[in-house]
Design a protein around this motif. Structure first.
Motif, short mmCIF file in Angstrom:
data_model
loop_
_atom_site.label_atom_id
_atom_site.label_comp_id
_atom_site.label_asym_id
_atom_site.label_seq_id
_atom_site.Cartn_x
_atom_site.Cartn_y
_atom_site.Cartn_z
N CYS A 1 0.84 -1.20 0.00
CA CYS A 1 0.00 0.00 0.00
C CYS A 1 0.88 1.25 0.00
O CYS A 1 1.74 1.40 0.87
CB CYS A 1 -0.91 0.01 1.23
SG CYS A 1 -1.87 1.53 1.34
N CYS B 1 -0.28 3.25 3.64
CA CYS B 1 0.13 2.78 4.98
C CYS B 1 1.30 1.80 4.92
O CYS B 1 1.77 1.35 5.97
CB CYS B 1 -1.07 2.16 5.70
SG CYS B 1 -1.60 0.58 5.00
N CYS C 1 -6.45 -1.03 -0.59
CA CYS C 1 -5.78 -1.55 0.60
C CYS C 1 -6.80 -2.05 1.61
O CYS C 1 -7.76 -1.36 1.94
CB CYS C 1 -4.91 -0.46 1.22
SG CYS C 1 -4.13 -0.99 2.77
N CYS D 1 -6.38 0.45 4.85
CA CYS D 1 -6.68 1.89 4.86
C CYS D 1 -7.49 2.34 3.65
O CYS D 1 -7.88 3.51 3.58
CB CYS D 1 -5.39 2.70 4.98
SG CYS D 1 -4.43 2.75 3.47
ZN LIG Z 1 -3.04 0.96 3.27
#
Ligand SMILES: [Zn+2]
Length: 161
Positions: free
Chosen positions: A129, A132, A145, A148
């Motif tokens: 990702c 994050c 993701c 997130c």
């Molecule tokens: Zn993420």
């Protein structure tokens, strides 16, 4: 050809290295002593050889901590013409190899004179990702993701993180 570096936790790096299938005879000797009803851990080392270990072994241990051309799980079966690859995946959360590692995996099987399915029978799409930095396995073509919701890139990017 891409070499994948280990991206998993350091505590999993110990253990015996896998056995190198440097020839068809090496595979014959190895499989005769193994439980062929079980899946195995495999990696393809930087020289293009297939390394095999019992399934409970971590890929990074199988690889002796080195970079690999491919990694995953494999099962073998036997018919009148000898041993062949029944199923093979790129399932390795230690290396997260891209599906494009297939030609390197196929070449390693061919060096051991093992027939194979011509592609991964089970393909995982790994992405990191960009938001994050968590590792994701893309499910059902949903490039978002899990942690997130950030959009995941179209191209393999696990190495950056
Ligand atoms: Zn993420």
């Amino acid at each position: 050809m891409r070499l994948y570096r280990y991206v998993g936790p350091a505590e999993l790096m110990g253990g015996p290295a896998g056995a190198a299938m440097v020839s068809p005879a090496a595979f014959e000797r190895w499989i005769a002593r193994a439980d062929a009803s079980e899946p195995f851990t495999y990696v393809v080392d930087r020289h293009g050889y297939l390394l095999l270990a019992p399934r409970q072994c971590e890929h990074v241990a199988c690889a002796g901590g080195s970079r690999v051309r491919g990694a995953g799980e494999v099962t073998f079966a036997r018919d009148a013409d000898g041993w062949f690859v029944r199923t093979v995946s790129n399932q390795s959360t230690g290396y997260c190899p891209d599906v494009t590692s297939w030609p390197a995996v196929a070449a390693a099987f061919e060096r051991a004179a093992l027939r194979h399915p011509g592609r991964f029978s089970d393909e995982l799409t790994f992405r990191r990702c960009p938001g994050c930095t968590e590792l994701n396995v893309v499910k059902d073509g949903d490039f978002a993701c899990t942690y997130c919701g950030t959009a995941l890139p179209a191209r393999w990017n696990v190495d950056r993180g």
